[in-house]
Design a protein around this motif. Structure first.
Motif, PDB file in Angstrom:
ATOM      1  N   VAL A   1       0.843  -1.203   0.000  1.00 27.49           N
ATOM      2  CA  VAL A   1       0.000   0.000   0.000  1.00 27.49           C
ATOM      3  C   VAL A   1       0.873   1.246   0.000  1.00 27.49           C
ATOM      4  CG1 VAL A   1      -1.728   1.316   1.285  1.00 27.49           C
ATOM      5  CG2 VAL A   1      -1.893  -1.173   1.155  1.00 27.49           C
ATOM      6  N   ARG A   2       1.866   1.281   0.875  1.00 24.35           N
ATOM      7  CA  ARG A   2       2.706   2.478   1.004  1.00 24.35           C
ATOM      8  C   ARG A   2       3.469   2.770  -0.282  1.00 24.35           C
ATOM      9  NH1 ARG A   2       3.233   7.457   2.464  1.00 24.35           N
ATOM     10  NH2 ARG A   2       5.410   8.101   2.686  1.00 24.35           N
ATOM     11  N   ASP A   3       4.040   1.765  -0.902  1.00 19.81           N
ATOM     12  CA  ASP A   3       4.799   1.988  -2.135  1.00 19.81           C
ATOM     13  C   ASP A   3       3.900   2.538  -3.238  1.00 19.81           C
ATOM     14  OD1 ASP A   3       7.082   1.080  -0.912  1.00 19.81           O
ATOM     15  OD2 ASP A   3       6.984  -0.935  -1.757  1.00 19.81           O
ATOM     16  N   THR A   4       2.669   2.059  -3.291  1.00 22.30           N
ATOM     17  CA  THR A   4       1.732   2.568  -4.296  1.00 22.30           C
ATOM     18  C   THR A   4       1.364   4.015  -4.005  1.00 22.30           C
ATOM     19  OG1 THR A   4       0.841   0.328  -4.508  1.00 22.30           O
ATOM     20  CG2 THR A   4      -0.436   2.105  -5.482  1.00 22.30           C
ATOM     21  N   GLU A   5       1.206   4.352  -2.726  1.00 18.44           N
ATOM     22  CA  GLU A   5       0.882   5.740  -2.362  1.00 18.44           C
ATOM     23  C   GLU A   5       2.035   6.673  -2.711  1.00 18.44           C
ATOM     24  OE1 GLU A   5      -2.222   4.876   1.339  1.00 18.44           O
ATOM     25  OE2 GLU A   5      -0.090   5.244   1.754  1.00 18.44           O
ATOM     26  N   VAL A   6       3.259   6.236  -2.490  1.00 17.19           N
ATOM     27  CA  VAL A   6       4.423   7.051  -2.856  1.00 17.19           C
ATOM     28  C   VAL A   6       4.453   7.273  -4.364  1.00 17.19           C
ATOM     29  CG1 VAL A   6       6.946   7.084  -2.956  1.00 17.19           C
ATOM     30  CG2 VAL A   6       5.793   6.404  -0.849  1.00 17.19           C
ATOM     31  N   LEU A   7       4.204   6.219  -5.113  1.00 18.05           N
ATOM     32  CA  LEU A   7       4.193   6.333  -6.575  1.00 18.05           C
ATOM     33  C   LEU A   7       3.068   7.249  -7.038  1.00 18.05           C
ATOM     34  CD1 LEU A   7       5.373   5.508  -9.256  1.00 18.05           C
ATOM     35  CD2 LEU A   7       4.109   3.344  -9.119  1.00 18.05           C
TER      36      LEU A   7
ATOM     37  N   GLU B   1      11.144  11.161 -14.408  1.00 18.08           N
ATOM     38  CA  GLU B   1      11.742  10.257 -13.428  1.00 18.08           C
ATOM     39  C   GLU B   1      13.218  10.007 -13.752  1.00 18.08           C
ATOM     40  OE1 GLU B   1      10.389   9.593 -10.774  1.00 18.08           O
ATOM     41  OE2 GLU B   1       8.228   9.765 -11.088  1.00 18.08           O
ATOM     42  N   ARG B   2      13.547   9.950 -15.015  1.00 20.00           N
ATOM     43  CA  ARG B   2      14.945   9.747 -15.395  1.00 20.00           C
ATOM     44  C   ARG B   2      15.805  10.912 -14.923  1.00 20.00           C
ATOM     45  NH1 ARG B   2      18.693   6.353 -15.653  1.00 20.00           N
ATOM     46  NH2 ARG B   2      16.936   4.960 -16.081  1.00 20.00           N
ATOM     47  N   LEU B   3      15.273  12.118 -14.975  1.00 20.94           N
ATOM     48  CA  LEU B   3      16.012  13.269 -14.458  1.00 20.94           C
ATOM     49  C   LEU B   3      16.283  13.114 -12.960  1.00 20.94           C
ATOM     50  CD1 LEU B   3      14.170  16.240 -16.261  1.00 20.94           C
ATOM     51  CD2 LEU B   3      16.459  15.352 -16.748  1.00 20.94           C
ATOM     52  N   GLU B   4      15.305  12.589 -12.227  1.00 25.27           N
ATOM     53  CA  GLU B   4      15.488  12.354 -10.796  1.00 25.27           C
ATOM     54  C   GLU B   4      16.533  11.273 -10.543  1.00 25.27           C
ATOM     55  OE1 GLU B   4      13.929  13.679  -7.710  1.00 25.27           O
ATOM     56  OE2 GLU B   4      14.118  15.203  -9.278  1.00 25.27           O
ATOM     57  N   ILE B   5      16.522  10.239 -11.368  1.00 23.08           N
ATOM     58  CA  ILE B   5      17.519   9.171 -11.234  1.00 23.08           C
ATOM     59  C   ILE B   5      18.923   9.735 -11.428  1.00 23.08           C
ATOM     60  CG2 ILE B   5      18.381   7.042 -12.288  1.00 23.08           C
ATOM     61  CD1 ILE B   5      15.447   6.353 -12.937  1.00 23.08           C
ATOM     62  N   ASP B   6      19.086  10.552 -12.467  1.00 17.88           N
ATOM     63  CA  ASP B   6      20.402  11.143 -12.733  1.00 17.88           C
ATOM     64  C   ASP B   6      20.825  12.074 -11.601  1.00 17.88           C
ATOM     65  OD1 ASP B   6      20.448   9.759 -15.109  1.00 17.88           O
ATOM     66  OD2 ASP B   6      19.790  11.460 -16.335  1.00 17.88           O
ATOM     67  N   ARG B   7      19.878  12.840 -11.072  1.00 12.06           N
ATOM     68  CA  ARG B   7      20.224  13.779  -9.994  1.00 12.06           C
ATOM     69  C   ARG B   7      20.694  13.045  -8.750  1.00 12.06           C
ATOM     70  NH1 ARG B   7      18.126  15.556  -5.386  1.00 12.06           N
ATOM     71  NH2 ARG B   7      16.239  14.270  -5.611  1.00 12.06           N
ATOM     72  N   THR B   8      19.951  12.032  -8.348  1.00 13.32           N
ATOM     73  CA  THR B   8      20.305  11.316  -7.124  1.00 13.32           C
ATOM     74  C   THR B   8      21.566  10.483  -7.304  1.00 13.32           C
ATOM     75  OG1 THR B   8      18.685   9.618  -7.783  1.00 13.32           O
ATOM     76  CG2 THR B   8      17.968  11.277  -6.189  1.00 13.32           C
ATOM     77  N   ARG B   9      21.800   9.972  -8.495  1.00 14.67           N
ATOM     78  CA  ARG B   9      23.054   9.251  -8.763  1.00 14.67           C
ATOM     79  C   ARG B   9      24.252  10.177  -8.583  1.00 14.67           C
ATOM     80  NH1 ARG B   9      24.433   4.677 -11.143  1.00 14.67           N
ATOM     81  NH2 ARG B   9      22.807   3.112 -11.484  1.00 14.67           N
ATOM     82  N   ALA B  10      24.093  11.422  -9.039  1.00 21.06           N
ATOM     83  CA  ALA B  10      25.190  12.379  -8.941  1.00 21.06           C
ATOM     84  C   ALA B  10      25.411  12.857  -7.509  1.00 21.06           C
ATOM     85  CB  ALA B  10      24.916  13.577  -9.853  1.00 21.06           C
ATOM     86  N   ALA B  11      24.370  12.763  -6.668  1.00 20.55           N
ATOM     87  CA  ALA B  11      24.441  13.362  -5.335  1.00 20.55           C
ATOM     88  C   ALA B  11      24.823  12.386  -4.230  1.00 20.55           C
ATOM     89  CB  ALA B  11      23.095  14.007  -4.991  1.00 20.55           C
TER      90      ALA B  11
ATOM     91  N   HIS C   1      16.234   7.952  -5.061  1.00 19.38           N
ATOM     92  CA  HIS C   1      16.698   7.290  -6.276  1.00 19.38           C
ATOM     93  C   HIS C   1      15.860   6.050  -6.580  1.00 19.38           C
ATOM     94  CE1 HIS C   1      19.222   4.301  -8.432  1.00 19.38           C
ATOM     95  NE2 HIS C   1      19.606   5.356  -9.135  1.00 19.38           N
ATOM     96  N   GLN C   2      15.629   5.222  -5.555  1.00 20.08           N
ATOM     97  CA  GLN C   2      14.864   4.000  -5.759  1.00 20.08           C
ATOM     98  C   GLN C   2      13.420   4.305  -6.136  1.00 20.08           C
ATOM     99  OE1 GLN C   2      15.725   1.047  -6.129  1.00 20.08           O
ATOM    100  NE2 GLN C   2      13.842  -0.140  -5.923  1.00 20.08           N
ATOM    101  N   ASP C   3      12.819   5.316  -5.526  1.00 23.14           N
ATOM    102  CA  ASP C   3      11.442   5.689  -5.884  1.00 23.14           C
ATOM    103  C   ASP C   3      11.358   6.084  -7.354  1.00 23.14           C
ATOM    104  OD1 ASP C   3      10.630   5.236  -3.296  1.00 23.14           O
ATOM    105  OD2 ASP C   3      10.648   7.345  -2.707  1.00 23.14           O
ATOM    106  N   ALA C   4      12.358   6.816  -7.828  1.00 19.68           N
ATOM    107  CA  ALA C   4      12.365   7.231  -9.234  1.00 19.68           C
ATOM    108  C   ALA C   4      12.572   6.033 -10.157  1.00 19.68           C
ATOM    109  CB  ALA C   4      13.453   8.280  -9.469  1.00 19.68           C
ATOM    110  N   VAL C   5      13.418   5.098  -9.743  1.00 18.34           N
ATOM    111  CA  VAL C   5      13.659   3.890 -10.544  1.00 18.34           C
ATOM    112  C   VAL C   5      12.373   3.077 -10.671  1.00 18.34           C
ATOM    113  CG1 VAL C   5      14.841   1.653 -10.551  1.00 18.34           C
ATOM    114  CG2 VAL C   5      16.120   3.753 -10.056  1.00 18.34           C
ATOM    115  N   VAL C   6      11.678   2.890  -9.558  1.00 19.77           N
ATOM    116  CA  VAL C   6      10.432   2.123  -9.569  1.00 19.77           C
ATOM    117  C   VAL C   6       9.379   2.821 -10.429  1.00 19.77           C
ATOM    118  CG1 VAL C   6       8.510   1.355  -8.125  1.00 19.77           C
ATOM    119  CG2 VAL C   6      10.863   1.033  -7.339  1.00 19.77           C
ATOM    120  N   ALA C   7       9.294   4.140 -10.286  1.00 19.95           N
ATOM    121  CA  ALA C   7       8.304   4.893 -11.060  1.00 19.95           C
ATOM    122  C   ALA C   7       8.587   4.802 -12.559  1.00 19.95           C
ATOM    123  CB  ALA C   7       8.291   6.354 -10.608  1.00 19.95           C
ATOM    124  N   GLU C   8       9.844   4.943 -12.930  1.00 20.05           N
ATOM    125  CA  GLU C   8      10.194   4.858 -14.352  1.00 20.05           C
ATOM    126  C   GLU C   8       9.866   3.480 -14.911  1.00 20.05           C
ATOM    127  OE1 GLU C   8      14.063   5.914 -17.105  1.00 20.05           O
ATOM    128  OE2 GLU C   8      14.250   4.374 -15.555  1.00 20.05           O
ATOM    129  N   ALA C   9      10.193   2.429 -14.151  1.00 21.25           N
ATOM    130  CA  ALA C   9       9.916   1.066 -14.618  1.00 21.25           C
ATOM    131  C   ALA C   9       8.413   0.850 -14.788  1.00 21.25           C
ATOM    132  CB  ALA C   9      10.499   0.061 -13.631  1.00 21.25           C
TER     133      ALA C   9
END
Length: 495
Positions: free
Chosen positions: A287-293, A468-478, A436-444
């Motif tokens: 439930v929580r993961d779906t709410e975050v998405l 979401e890809r922009l978020e993945i790149d940002r968090t990877r860099a940070a 980062h993981q939230d963005a990865v899950v959302a993109e998938a």
């Protein structure tokens, strides 16, 4: 809105004339009313001791009250929920809200209050009611006999009433012999002082100066069990996603703490609890993961052009269907006897965990080595990363960071600010990798949607995925800089 005050009424008290309290204010007596309340609780008053009530009012149906002085959060606001139903048995929906407190016990009538109420309305010259005085004579019945009698006067004054009306009313009643309010809550006068005994899980907010490891373990387990119990009703209601989040955190912390302290706990006992907590955590997580998405996609959808909003809503509707399914499975799990039995075991674990003899040693000596294990696993996981780690590898770093943080926070009551500072730094690492993981899950998920969508929805899913890809790149860099700050040697000298 209106203000309310109560005054006690000694034997022989007579309600005085209340006319002329202010210009144009008249007092009009109303018809006497009889109100009957039946309190339901477990034989050991679990609801009352936890600051909750389940009662039937003959003229208004069933009432559940939650939040009054809960163990996990004393400032948690009070909430009332009303239900229709026959007087002979509480409605299933009402029992559902108090299930985490009742658990495998049973509720039944524990006291009945019969109140004879004489109201007096305070009206202005136009006849508008600005307040009232309620003169209540209460008889408490328990076990078929009169257990107590008391009388009180309640003042209710509307906010739009003339200034000084409350003070004038209060002064006249005191002059007639009314006394200060009885400090004991009405439920105590109905059920006795047992209603004010500690709840099943009492959280100690500050340990003594030299706690044992067992003291710290009890503290950690009690805090998480109390959190789970406090947020259980909100999870069932589904009004606030924060309840699901907090309940999930509680199950995660419990599993983590049982892992951290496993060398000081009975192995079979620990393993059994962790296994059963995993199942509940899985249902909460779905439930929580779906709410975050959902939150992410809604926020990103608002950034799209107006023409792309309708397709975005259709995409989000797919996710809402998944959320409904996840909530249905969670409700089924929470309604099960297995969950109630698990809560019984957790309450007992918070009070008397299965400690090994060594746990009675000094916490300051025994606990730092236990907290060092998850740190070493985190360090090794990061050291073994390739130059360009995969999303799965970064997710594993996040998992190890969470375990390390929870371990540091669990021992912090004994270690102090050094452990808290370390936990805070590792929490920052967990947070950035969580984003980062939230963005990865959302993109998938959006890629899957695009593979089965039609027309404009394919394009919009691609737009959302690109955000979401922009978020993945940002968090990877940070994340590397955050790891550098968390891994400073000075933060872990206490380990």
């Amino acid at each position: 809105m209106s203000s309310r005050q109560s005054l006690s009424s000694p034997p022989g008290f007579q309600l005085p004339s209340l006319g002329g309290l202010a210009d144009g204010i008249d007092a009009v007596g109303g018809e006497q009313d009889v109100i009957e309340l039946t309190y339901h609780d477990t034989p050991d008053l679990r609801l009352a001791r936890a600051g909750a009530t389940l009662l039937y009012r003959a003229d208004d149906g069933w009432l559940v009250t939650l939040g009054r002085g809960s163990a996990a959060d004393p400032e948690r606001p009070r909430h009332e929920y009303r239900f229709e139903g026959h007087a002979s048995e509480p409605p299933a929906a009402a029992l559902d809200l108090v299930r985490a407190l009742v658990r495998t016990s049973k509720v039944g009538p524990v006291a009945r209050l019969r109140t004879r109420r004489r109201p007096v309305d305070l009206r202005d010259a136009s006849g508008k009611t600005l307040g009232e005085v309620l003169d209540d004579e209460v008889t408490v019945l328990a076990g078929g006999r009169v257990a107590a009698r008391f009388r009180e006067v309640e003042l209710v004054v509307d906010d739009v009433a003339p200034e000084g009306l409350t003070e004038a009313l209060h002064s006249r009643l005191r002059a007639a012999g009314a006394g200060p309010p009885d400090p004991s809550p009405q439920i105590v006068r109905a059920l006795g002082w047992r209603a004010l005994e500690p709840p099943d899980v009492a959280v100690v907010h500050r340990l003594g100066p030299a706690p044992t490891a067992g003291d710290v373990i009890r503290h950690a387990l009690a805090a998480s069990v109390a959190r789970l119990v406090a947020h259980d009703p909100g999870v069932r209601l589904g009004d606030d996603p924060e309840d699901v989040h907090q309940a999930r955190v509680a199950t995660r912390r419990l599993r983590s703490d049982l892992r951290t302290f496993r060398d000081l706990l009975d192995a079979d006992w620990t393993q059994s609890l962790r296994r059963d907590l995993k199942g509940v955590g899985h249902d909460l997580g779905a439930v929580r993961d779906t709410e975050v998405l959902l939150d992410r996609l809604r926020a990103h959808a608002e950034r799209l052009p107006t023409a792309d909003q309708p397709p975005a809503k259709k995409i989000i509707q797919r996710l809402l269907q998944r959320w409904d399914e996840a909530r249905a499975e969670l409700h089924e799990a929470l309604a099960s006897t297995r969950y109630a039995e698990l809560l019984d075991r957790l309450v007992e674990a918070a009070r008397e965990p299965a400690l090994l003899p060594d746990a009675e040693g000094p916490a300051a000596d025994l606990l730092p080595p236990l907290a060092s294990h998850p740190w070493e696993k985190l360090r090794i996981t990061v050291d073994d990363l390739p130059e360009d780690p995969s999303d799965e590898q970064l997710h594993e770093v996040r998992i190890q960071a969470k375990r390390c943080r929870y371990a540091a926070e669990a021992v912090a009551p004994a270690i102090g600010k050094r452990a808290r500072a370390f936990a805070k730094a590792v929490a920052a690492l967990q947070d950035i990798l969580g984003e980062h993981q939230d963005a990865v899950v959302a993109e998938a998920w959006l890629r899957d949607v695009a593979s089965t969508a039609m027309g404009r929805e394919v394009f919009v899913a691609g737009q959302l995925a690109s955000l979401e890809r922009l978020e993945i790149d940002r968090t990877r860099a940070a994340w590397g800089a955050v790891w550098g700050a968390a891994s400073k040697k000075k933060l872990r000298q206490w380990l």
